[in-house]
Design a protein around this motif. Structure first.
Motif, mmCIF file in Angstrom:
data_model
loop_
_atom_site.group_PDB
_atom_site.id
_atom_site.type_symbol
_atom_site.label_atom_id
_atom_site.label_comp_id
_atom_site.label_asym_id
_atom_site.label_seq_id
_atom_site.Cartn_x
_atom_site.Cartn_y
_atom_site.Cartn_z
ATOM 1 N N UNK A 187 38.793 83.859 -28.169
ATOM 2 C CA UNK A 187 39.216 82.782 -27.261
ATOM 3 C C UNK A 187 38.035 82.122 -26.542
ATOM 4 N N UNK A 188 36.854 82.764 -26.610
ATOM 5 C CA UNK A 188 35.701 82.321 -25.813
ATOM 6 C C UNK A 188 35.434 80.819 -25.913
ATOM 7 N N UNK A 189 35.410 80.324 -27.144
ATOM 8 C CA UNK A 189 35.038 78.928 -27.377
ATOM 9 C C UNK A 189 35.988 77.963 -26.684
ATOM 10 N N UNK A 190 37.254 78.344 -26.571
ATOM 11 C CA UNK A 190 38.227 77.438 -25.950
ATOM 12 C C UNK A 190 37.908 77.246 -24.459
ATOM 13 N N UNK A 191 37.641 78.352 -23.777
ATOM 14 C CA UNK A 191 37.325 78.229 -22.347
ATOM 15 C C UNK A 191 36.024 77.441 -22.174
ATOM 16 N N UNK A 192 35.051 77.742 -23.045
ATOM 17 C CA UNK A 192 33.767 77.048 -22.911
ATOM 18 C C UNK A 192 33.951 75.546 -23.092
ATOM 19 N N UNK A 193 34.788 75.184 -24.066
ATOM 20 C CA UNK A 193 35.009 73.760 -24.314
ATOM 21 C C UNK A 193 35.755 73.119 -23.128
ATOM 22 N N UNK A 194 36.742 73.847 -22.604
ATOM 23 C CA UNK A 194 37.478 73.327 -21.440
ATOM 24 C C UNK A 194 36.514 73.044 -20.294
ATOM 25 N N UNK A 195 35.667 74.043 -20.008
ATOM 26 C CA UNK A 195 34.769 73.893 -18.862
ATOM 27 C C UNK A 195 33.773 72.760 -19.104
ATOM 28 N N UNK A 196 33.316 72.643 -20.352
ATOM 29 C CA UNK A 196 32.342 71.597 -20.655
ATOM 30 C C UNK A 196 32.957 70.203 -20.529
ATOM 31 N N UNK A 197 34.259 70.096 -20.715
ATOM 32 C CA UNK A 197 34.915 68.798 -20.532
ATOM 33 C C UNK A 197 35.160 68.545 -19.042
ATOM 34 N N UNK A 198 35.609 69.569 -18.331
ATOM 35 C CA UNK A 198 35.971 69.393 -16.906
ATOM 36 C C UNK A 198 34.718 69.245 -16.036
ATOM 37 N N UNK A 199 33.654 69.979 -16.364
ATOM 38 C CA UNK A 199 32.387 69.924 -15.637
ATOM 39 C C UNK A 199 32.527 70.166 -14.141
ATOM 40 N N UNK A 200 33.092 71.283 -13.753
ATOM 41 C CA UNK A 200 33.200 71.572 -12.319
ATOM 42 C C UNK A 200 31.820 71.862 -11.731
ATOM 43 N N UNK A 201 31.729 71.730 -10.422
ATOM 44 C CA UNK A 201 30.447 72.018 -9.763
ATOM 45 C C UNK A 201 30.250 73.528 -9.614
ATOM 46 N N UNK A 202 31.344 74.250 -9.421
ATOM 47 C CA UNK A 202 31.266 75.709 -9.276
ATOM 48 C C UNK A 202 32.434 76.351 -10.011
ATOM 49 N N UNK A 203 32.246 77.629 -10.352
ATOM 50 C CA UNK A 203 33.321 78.409 -10.973
ATOM 51 C C UNK A 203 33.688 79.564 -10.052
ATOM 52 N N UNK A 204 34.971 79.826 -9.946
ATOM 53 C CA UNK A 204 35.450 81.002 -9.208
ATOM 54 C C UNK A 204 36.023 81.950 -10.253
ATOM 55 N N UNK A 205 35.403 83.109 -10.399
ATOM 56 C CA UNK A 205 35.850 84.088 -11.403
ATOM 57 C C UNK A 205 36.736 85.111 -10.720
ATOM 58 N N UNK A 206 37.965 85.210 -11.184
ATOM 59 C CA UNK A 206 38.922 86.115 -10.552
ATOM 60 C C UNK A 206 38.996 87.426 -11.324
#
Ligand code: URA
Length: 270
Positions: A187-206
């Motif tokens: 599943x890794x690539x899907x999250x990476x692609x999502x984040x690369x499209x959204x481009x948030x300034x920070x990530x909160x890892x739960x």
């Protein structure tokens, strides 16, 4: 147990929580707990001291050397990608919803792709769908989701619609077991692609899985939480998973501190 007894038990738990929060705040030098947030489990967003540049931080979070927004933008630019981000995200959603790359595809009811808009300044990354998310196709809609909503609104002072929410795995592991390393990798690539499209300034890892996954670490969440890490140059704040906080309410204070550090950074502080 009658409903009245259950209510009294709940009140007693809440009273204990308030007492331990007040004691923890007093120990960290803070004497006043602001009134009126409505949830004694979360002090109001303004009630704990915000981190100061160069100061030693209250227990737990230690600000790392910080990237500026421009640095985050630079970090994202190496991912490339052109075209309308909303359209790219939608195309990705369709691909993920058709995914059959791992055995979770045969037990899921719905793929839980994620929610939010490209350009959200914060992306929240959880572990994987639970029963309610699997039933609805939406992330964080169960009890843990309600806790996440309180973390966002009462501490970060953000609405759920302002953040992007996704999980490291998009399909429910049966019986809420941990995702396997193979499922996480698939599943890794899907999250990476999502984040690369959204481009948030920070990530909160739960929680442990999201934190280890983003930070490429083998450490436990108790070690990782509260200290800035980075994922491809994007700042990551690891903290406890809301489901853990439901079981361990005394640790809400630590997550409160982590969120305050995150909030200061999102506001442009360091
Ligand atoms: N827990 C998670 O990690 N993600 C969800 O979407 C729901 C619960």
């Amino acid at each position: 147990m009658t409903p009245g007894d259950a209510l009294l038990d709940e009140l007693a738990d809440l009273t204990d929580e308030v007492r331990s929060l007040v004691e923890a705040l007093a120990r960290s030098g803070h004497r006043e707990v602001e009134k009126g947030t409505g949830d004694p489990a979360w002090p109001s967003a303004g009630s704990a001291p915000a981190p100061r540049r160069g100061s030693s931080h209250p227990p737990g979070p230690r600000p790392a050397p910080l990237a500026s927004d421009e640095d985050a933008e630079g970090a994202w630019s190496r991912f490339g990608g052109t075209g309308d981000p909303a359209a790219r995200l939608e195309a990705l959603r369709q691909r993920v919803e058709a995914c059959t790359r791992c055995p979770l595809a045969s037990t899921r009811r719905h793929v839980v792709f994620g929610e939010g808009q490209p350009g959200a300044i914060l992306a929240v990354v959880g572990e994987g769908p639970g029963a309610e998310e699997d039933a609805t196709g939406r992330p964080f809609v169960g009890e843990a989701g309600q806790m996440l909503d309180r973390m966002l609104t009462r501490v970060l002072e953000m609405k759920r619609e302002q953040v992007y929410i996704a999980n490291v795995v998009k399909c429910r592991p049966p019986g809420n077991r941990d995702p396997t390393p193979a499922e996480l990798e698939t599943c890794r690539g899907y999250l990476e692609e999502q984040l690369a499209i959204v481009r948030p300034r920070c990530l909160l890892a739960l929680g442990r899985h999201a934190s280890r996954f983003l930070l490429q670490s083998e450490q436990g969440i108790k070690t990782l939480r509260g200290t800035w890490g980075a994922w491809h140059g994007i700042p990551v704040m690891p903290t406890f998973h809301p489901a853990y906080l439901l079981r361990n309410p005394a640790d809400k204070m630590l997550t409160f501190q982590d969120l305050k550090v995150l909030k200061a950074r999102l506001a442009g502080g360091r």
